[in-house]
Write a protein that holds these residues in place. Structure first.
Motif, PDB file in Angstrom:
ATOM      1  N   ARG A 238       0.694  -1.303  -0.051  1.00  0.00           N
ATOM      2  CA  ARG A 238       0.114  -0.061   0.166  1.00  0.00           C
ATOM      3  C   ARG A 238       0.827   1.121  -0.159  1.00  0.00           C
ATOM      4  NH1 ARG A 238      -4.043   1.105   4.765  1.00  0.00           N
ATOM      5  NH2 ARG A 238      -2.923  -0.138   5.867  1.00  0.00           N
ATOM      6  N   VAL A 239       0.338   2.616  -0.316  1.00  0.00           N
ATOM      7  CA  VAL A 239       0.938   3.736  -0.439  1.00  0.00           C
ATOM      8  C   VAL A 239       0.124   4.822   0.065  1.00  0.00           C
ATOM      9  CG1 VAL A 239       1.966   4.980  -1.983  1.00  0.00           C
ATOM     10  CG2 VAL A 239       2.197   3.499  -2.544  1.00  0.00           C
ATOM     11  N   ALA A 240       1.221   5.712   1.054  1.00  0.00           N
ATOM     12  CA  ALA A 240      -0.157   6.292   1.887  1.00  0.00           C
ATOM     13  C   ALA A 240       0.533   7.804   1.001  1.00  0.00           C
ATOM     14  CB  ALA A 240       0.616   6.869   2.584  1.00  0.00           C
ATOM     15  N   VAL A 241       0.514   9.118   0.539  1.00  0.00           N
ATOM     16  CA  VAL A 241       0.689  10.145   0.297  1.00  0.00           C
ATOM     17  C   VAL A 241       0.825  11.415   1.072  1.00  0.00           C
ATOM     18  CG1 VAL A 241       0.940  11.835  -1.826  1.00  0.00           C
ATOM     19  CG2 VAL A 241       0.714   9.526  -2.428  1.00  0.00           C
ATOM     20  N   MET A 242       1.846  11.794   1.515  1.00  0.00           N
ATOM     21  CA  MET A 242       1.564  12.776   2.608  1.00  0.00           C
ATOM     22  C   MET A 242       2.229  14.389   2.026  1.00  0.00           C
ATOM     23  SD  MET A 242       3.752  12.315   6.507  1.00  0.00           S
ATOM     24  CE  MET A 242       2.640  13.222   7.580  1.00  0.00           C
ATOM     25  N   TYR A 243       1.391  15.260   2.641  1.00  0.00           N
ATOM     26  CA  TYR A 243       1.782  16.922   2.062  1.00  0.00           C
ATOM     27  C   TYR A 243       1.413  17.405   3.209  1.00  0.00           C
ATOM     28  CZ  TYR A 243       1.531  20.778  -0.592  1.00  0.00           C
ATOM     29  OH  TYR A 243       1.924  22.202  -1.061  1.00  0.00           O
ATOM     30  N   LEU A 244       1.877  18.209   3.526  1.00  0.00           N
ATOM     31  CA  LEU A 244       2.813  19.112   4.644  1.00  0.00           C
ATOM     32  C   LEU A 244       0.963  18.773   5.715  1.00  0.00           C
ATOM     33  CD1 LEU A 244       1.063  22.589   3.447  1.00  0.00           C
ATOM     34  CD2 LEU A 244       3.402  21.919   5.253  1.00  0.00           C
ATOM     35  N   GLY A 245       2.058  17.340   6.500  1.00  0.00           N
ATOM     36  CA  GLY A 245       2.049  16.781   7.700  1.00  0.00           C
ATOM     37  C   GLY A 245       0.703  16.308   7.605  1.00  0.00           C
ATOM     38  N   ARG A 246       0.048  16.155   6.815  1.00  0.00           N
ATOM     39  CA  ARG A 246      -1.071  14.982   6.087  1.00  0.00           C
ATOM     40  C   ARG A 246      -1.087  14.142   4.966  1.00  0.00           C
ATOM     41  NH1 ARG A 246      -6.165  16.854   7.414  1.00  0.00           N
ATOM     42  NH2 ARG A 246      -5.439  18.167   9.251  1.00  0.00           N
ATOM     43  N   ILE A 247      -1.529  13.173   5.348  1.00  0.00           N
ATOM     44  CA  ILE A 247      -2.180  11.990   4.677  1.00  0.00           C
ATOM     45  C   ILE A 247      -3.081  12.673   3.448  1.00  0.00           C
ATOM     46  CG2 ILE A 247      -2.761  10.099   3.572  1.00  0.00           C
ATOM     47  CD1 ILE A 247      -1.017   9.183   6.887  1.00  0.00           C
ATOM     48  N   VAL A 248      -2.652  12.871   1.770  1.00  0.00           N
ATOM     49  CA  VAL A 248      -3.236  13.201   1.192  1.00  0.00           C
ATOM     50  C   VAL A 248      -4.693  12.198   0.574  1.00  0.00           C
ATOM     51  CG1 VAL A 248      -3.025  15.808   1.317  1.00  0.00           C
ATOM     52  CG2 VAL A 248      -2.164  13.935  -0.485  1.00  0.00           C
ATOM     53  N   GLU A 249      -3.749  10.750   0.572  1.00  0.00           N
ATOM     54  CA  GLU A 249      -3.783   9.944  -0.341  1.00  0.00           C
ATOM     55  C   GLU A 249      -3.403   8.153   0.240  1.00  0.00           C
ATOM     56  OE1 GLU A 249      -4.302  10.801  -4.521  1.00  0.00           O
ATOM     57  OE2 GLU A 249      -5.472   8.407  -5.152  1.00  0.00           O
ATOM     58  N   ILE A 250      -4.306   7.221   0.271  1.00  0.00           N
ATOM     59  CA  ILE A 250      -3.685   6.521   0.412  1.00  0.00           C
ATOM     60  C   ILE A 250      -4.937   5.351  -0.227  1.00  0.00           C
ATOM     61  CG2 ILE A 250      -5.137   6.313   2.943  1.00  0.00           C
ATOM     62  CD1 ILE A 250      -3.067   4.691   3.823  1.00  0.00           C
ATOM     63  N   GLY A 251      -3.896   4.126  -0.178  1.00  0.00           N
ATOM     64  CA  GLY A 251      -4.625   3.283  -1.007  1.00  0.00           C
ATOM     65  C   GLY A 251      -3.779   1.950  -1.368  1.00  0.00           C
ATOM     66  N   THR A 252      -3.871   1.055  -2.245  1.00  0.00           N
ATOM     67  CA  THR A 252      -3.140  -0.294  -2.185  1.00  0.00           C
ATOM     68  C   THR A 252      -1.998   0.268  -3.891  1.00  0.00           C
ATOM     69  OG1 THR A 252      -4.556  -0.802  -4.168  1.00  0.00           O
ATOM     70  CG2 THR A 252      -5.065  -1.769  -1.855  1.00  0.00           C
ATOM     71  N   THR A 253      -1.108  -0.249  -4.053  1.00  0.00           N
ATOM     72  CA  THR A 253      -0.404   0.632  -5.117  1.00  0.00           C
ATOM     73  C   THR A 253      -0.420   0.061  -6.189  1.00  0.00           C
ATOM     74  OG1 THR A 253       2.092  -0.502  -3.007  1.00  0.00           O
ATOM     75  CG2 THR A 253       2.462  -0.008  -5.420  1.00  0.00           C
ATOM     76  N   GLU A 254      -1.578  -0.812  -6.300  1.00  0.00           N
ATOM     77  CA  GLU A 254      -1.836  -0.404  -7.995  1.00  0.00           C
ATOM     78  C   GLU A 254      -3.011   0.267  -7.968  1.00  0.00           C
ATOM     79  OE1 GLU A 254      -1.390  -3.629  -6.459  1.00  0.00           O
ATOM     80  OE2 GLU A 254       0.250  -4.657  -7.733  1.00  0.00           O
ATOM     81  N   GLU A 255      -3.776   0.590  -7.328  1.00  0.00           N
ATOM     82  CA  GLU A 255      -4.682   1.732  -7.162  1.00  0.00           C
ATOM     83  C   GLU A 255      -4.400   3.526  -7.295  1.00  0.00           C
ATOM     84  OE1 GLU A 255      -7.912  -0.602  -4.275  1.00  0.00           O
ATOM     85  OE2 GLU A 255      -6.847   1.168  -3.376  1.00  0.00           O
TER      86      GLU A 255
END
Lengths: 328, 329, 304
Positions: free
Chosen positions: A217-234
């Protein structure tokens, strides 16, 4: 099933000059399941390293809760030491993570000694080194960190961390200081550890290619907050949040995407923009797309929460991609 | 001693360049015989890992190496050998003919001098007769060129972000209108997004000013995206050279193949949960393996590899690779 | 079972330490300047320790030197001639080395101990406590050494113990600041974080990571402080603030100066203590540099 690690509303701030506070981590919810590899992706200054250090207990959250196997993490005493046995860290710069005055043997044995791990120390050290691909282990016992290569140093750090038997390994940019041809072997080693020992790995990185290489899974972080999270493929196949989409578009390896280069740089975490923290750089907002959707007001005034994104199973913190129109 | 006539005379021609650093236990060969050509307005990417000699090569072109370093061969800049130049001529050539943006240069701006003044200094050093007004106009023009508002000229470096400082350094390198820009890891310390901004800037400048750019970095995927041609270095030599797309997508040398595989293509199932790398580490220039220096790490090593010191050989149109497995097409 | 494991671990640790010491000595021997310095120091040490064998203490007293010629050059009164009172310069030189070295070493021990304790606590504990310690250190640092030393020596009375004390408590602030700065950077090292992530206590961090890494600095600082302390002793003695009952190199210089040895060109009186001080100071510096290069693995890496 109880998640291995659960973060709820975690905030970490640092006082800076002028009496302001840099909100490095600003309300993060995150779970790590047993045996999974989760990549935490973001640019420098997004708070990903602070979050990693908070998880292993090197920083204390100002607010929110860190739960490990359903229990709140102890702050002191034997319970804290037991927690530290279960959660270990791998650092970005293996040269800095090894004391130049300690031999490789001592560096690996240190955790065993602190944790008073039962068993023959020498055997355990040898086992840990050879499991990390340093064979024959005896050859490395008496060497000092400067006598081995960067890749080998990172293996020593991994060996030391794995020797105490953790169930979560937090790896902060584990390969970014290594030569490109050496990275793959270290990543392969980490994936092998997941397969063989069932350890979970939270890998912190700026490199989306690395996430595609190893993460479930991948979680993308921007300025202290997770802005998107999902499986790597998605997430990498069809990013929903405009920040993720932009980040992915500028990676040379993404191939064929029209690069969407954001202007400016990540704002200073002492001055987090109001509303959606991304709106001053958001291409949807700048192009008038947000106005067309009638959400411009909300982008400026309302902090979006992670919610199921339209047309995809992942969660994104964006008014434009939110599936249902949330009440204002 | 003239090279074969070429359609466009190369702006930069390196011939048999070898660089040996002075070391306590004998010399350290960092570059061991490199030849390359760069035509006016062309981009050439030089890829390789730490210790392969790429930064040494970049430094040798403008004679920026420490004293006591032995440099042999020829570096022809517009037909004139840089290695044979007198100090006065060399000073003139640096910056007006060719300039360099260095690795780790984010700290190479003077912290107590306004950025405008630093650019003025560079211009006045090389064009002392230019009037005050003309110099100021040039500074404004340079800053606008790299995407920084001209009124920031009165700012000190610490007021700028990392990306802006790198832009200032590029403006500084362009201050005397060079025809060749050597960029040594210009984006390595920058974030992905800022890196993309700087790369786009370099591409624009290259086109607008007709600059020739020698782009040195460890990041093969970036080179493939911004350069027309790529040369890959290993252990002080070029092991593969050719059009960037072909070198990146269909490498002829096993080392290039491994290096390219270290930059996964997102979305390609071949790379999914399959990190790929080479065993071992790049060799220490002091202790190079015999024969082909890549043979101890090579997945395709042949019995003769430890003994054959293989040189670049043709590997298709405009391509060359130094591997015994390469059959001239 | 656990006991056996523990002993074997301790044995392994001791074997490693012995090897490390042997290795360090092997490296030290390769440093020529270090060996020269060490030879001079060993010689000085032998002279100081063997003073009773080399010269009779009774010769230091003028009453016992009544029959000796005054201002006799070495050729007339071997080995080093006599002073204005007919006392043997050799005896003064030999017995004076004891006092000079003793004061230099003892004062250094005091200064280094105070400086290290203050520096390490201020750096490691930090916060308000560290700040308070550093304010105190700065207070000591800005007091001019000589006036304070003169006042203290005058108030406490001229004795060796007081001279040691005076030099010791005026020489530590520099060390404290240096050590604190080093501890502050060490505290931020990744390997300290790594150790913390293993669950290390502050005691472990201090013993395993902080102290071993400040020790080379302490050692280097010691070798710089000893010569300064010896020179301070010379200064105080030269100003007449030394222990009047005991000969030291500084006191010899003072007496030679006041007796007019320089105008008389009685080189045999002022040259031995002067050269003695110079050689010992130089030797400490040479040893310090050689030790520093060996004990710091990063320097060792650069050398090879």
């Amino acid at each position: 099933m109880t998640p291995l690690l659960e973060l709820r509303g975690v905030e970490v701030g640092f006082p800076v000059r002028g009496g302001r506070v840099a909100r490095a981590v600003d309300g993060v919810d995150l779970t790590v399941e047993p045996g999974e590899v989760l990549a935490l992706v973001g640019e420098s200054g997004c708070g990903k390293t602070t979050l990693a250090r908070t998880i292993v207990g090197l920083e204390r959250p100002d607010a929110g809760e860190v739960r490990f196997e359903g229990e709140p993490v102890a702050r002191r005493g034997g319970a804290l030491r037991a927690f530290r046995r279960r959660v270990q860290m791998v650092f970005q710069d293996p040269a800095g993570a090894l004391n130049p005055r300690q031999t490789i043997y001592e560096a690996v044995a240190e955790g065993l000694r602190i944790q008073k791990t039962p068993g023959n120390e020498e055997e355990l050290v040898a086992q840990a080194l050879s499991r990390a691909g340093l064979r024959p282990p005896e050859r490395f016992f008496r060497l000092y960190p400067y006598e081995i290569s960067g890749g080998q140093r990172q293996r020593v750090v991994i060996a030391g961390a794995m020797a105490v038997g953790p169930s979560l390994l937090v790896a902060d940019e584990p390969v970014s200081s290594l030569d490109a041809s050496v990275r793959g072997e270290i990543l392969e080693l980490m994936l092998g550890l997941v397969r063989e020992t069932g350890v979970s790995i939270l890998v912190v990185t700026h490199d989306l290619g690395l996430a595609w290489n190893v993460a479930d899974r991948v979680a993308v972080m921007y300025l202290g907050r997770i802005v998107e999270i999902g499986t790597t493929e998605e997430l990498l196949g069809d990013p929903k949040h405009p920040y993720t989409a932009a980040l992915l578009s500028v990676v040379p390896e993404a191939g064929g995407r029209e690069p969407l280069i954001l202007s400016g740089e990540t704002p200073d975490p002492t001055r987090i923009p109001s509303g959606c923290r991304f709106h001053p750089r958001c291409p949807l907002y700048a192009s008038g797309e947000a106005a067309r959707l009638g959400i411009e007001e909300r982008c400026r005034g309302e902090d979006p929460a992670l919610a199921p994104a339209r047309g995809g199973p992942q969660l994104a913190a964006c008014h434009a991609t939110a599936l249902t129109e949330a009440a204002a | 001693m003239s090279a074969a006539p070429r359609p466009a005379a190369p702006l930069l021609a390196v011939r048999g360049l070898a660089v040996t650093y002075a070391g306590s236990g004998g010399g350290v060969p960092a570059v061991r015989g490199v030849s390359l050509d760069l035509a006016p307005g062309e981009t050439l990417g030089l890829a390789g890992e730490s210790g392969c000699g790429k930064s040494t090569l970049a430094g040798a072109i403008l004679r920026l190496l420490p004293r006591g370093t032995a440099v042999t061969g020829e570096v022809l800049l517009d037909g004139e050998d840089v290695l044979a130049m007198r100090p006065g001529r060399l000073r003139a050539v640096r910056w007006t003919e060719a300039s360099i943006v260095l690795q780790g240069a984010l700290h190479s701006l003077n912290p107590v001098q306004r950025i405008g003044a630093q650019i003025v200094e560079a211009i006045e050093l090389h064009e002392p007769r230019l009037g005050r007004g003309a110099v100021r106009a040039r500074v404004a023009e340079l800053l606008e060129l790299v995407g920084i508002p001209a009124d920031r000229a009165s700012d000190y470096p610490h007021r700028l972000s990392g990306g802006q400082r790198q832009r200032v350094l590029i403006a500084l390198a362009l201050a005397c209108r060079p025809r060749l820009l050597i960029a040594d890891e210009p984006t390595t310390a920058l974030d992905v997004m800022v890196q993309a901004q700087v790369l786009r800037l370099l591409a624009r400048l290259q086109e607008e000013l007709g600059l020739a750019v020698l782009f040195v970095t460890h990041d093969l995927s970036t080179l493939a995206a911004v350069c027309r041609r790529i040369a890959v270095m290993y252990a002080g030599r070029i092991v593969e050279e050719g059009p960037s797309d072909e070198v990146f997508r269909a490498p002829a040398h096993p080392y290039t193949r491994a290096l390219a595989a270290a930059f996964p293509v997102i979305g390609d199932p071949a790379f999914r949960r399959h990190p790929s790398g080479l065993p071992g580490d790049p060799p220490d220039p002091r202790e190079l393996p015999s024969g082909c220096p890549f043979h101890p790490r090579c997945p395709l090593a042949q019995p003769e590899c430890p003994d054959v010191d293989v040189r670049l050989r043709p590997a298709g149109a405009g391509r060359a690779a130094a591997c015994v497995l390469v059959e001239p097409a | 079972m656990r006991g056996a494991v523990a002993t074997s671990a301790t044995r392994v640790a001791w074997a490693r330490r012995r090897r490390a010491v042997a290795g360090a000595w092997g490296d030290y021997r390769r440093s020529r300047t270090g060996m020269v310095g060490l030879a001079v120091l060993v010689l000085a040490g032998l002279v100081a320790l063997g003073a009773p064998l080399l010269a009779d203490e009774a010769e230091l007293r003028a009453v016992n030197a009544i029959d000796n010629p005054s201002w006799a050059p070495p050729s007339e009164f071997p080995p080093l001639g006599t002073d204005n009172l007919g006392r043997s310069v050799w005896a003064q030189f030999v017995w004076g080395s004891r006092i000079s070295l003793l004061v230099g070493l003892a004062a250094t021990v005091i200064a280094i101990v105070i400086g290290t304790v203050v520096g390490v606590s201020a750096g490691f504990v930090g916060g308000r406590f560290g700040g308070l310690l550093m304010r105190g250190t700065e207070w000591f640092l800005v007091i001019p050494f000589l006036p304070l030393a003169i006042v203290l020596a005058a108030v406490l009375g001229p004795s060796i113990e007081n001279i040691i004390l005076v030099i010791g408590i005026t020489s530590w602030p520099g060390t404290a600041r240096l050590i604190r700065a080093q501890v502050l950077t060490l505290k931020e090292r990744l390997y300290v974080d790594r150790s913390r992530a293993f669950g290390a206590s502050n005691r472990h961090l201090m013993g395993r990571h902080i102290l071993p890494n400040v020790m080379p600095l302490v050692l280097a600082n010691t070798t710089l402080t000893v010569p300064i302390a010896i020179l301070s002793e010379t200064t105080l003695s030269f100003l007449g603030l030394g222990d009047p009952s005991r000969a030291s190199w500084g006191k010899m210089l003072e007496e030679a100066f006041h007796a007019g040895a320089i105008t008389r060109e009685a080189w045999w009186y002022f040259l031995p203590p002067g050269l003695g001080i110079m050689l010992v100071v130089l030797a400490f510096t040479l040893c310090g540099q050689a030790l520093e290069a060996i004990l710091d693995p990063r320097l060792r890496e650069r050398r090879s």
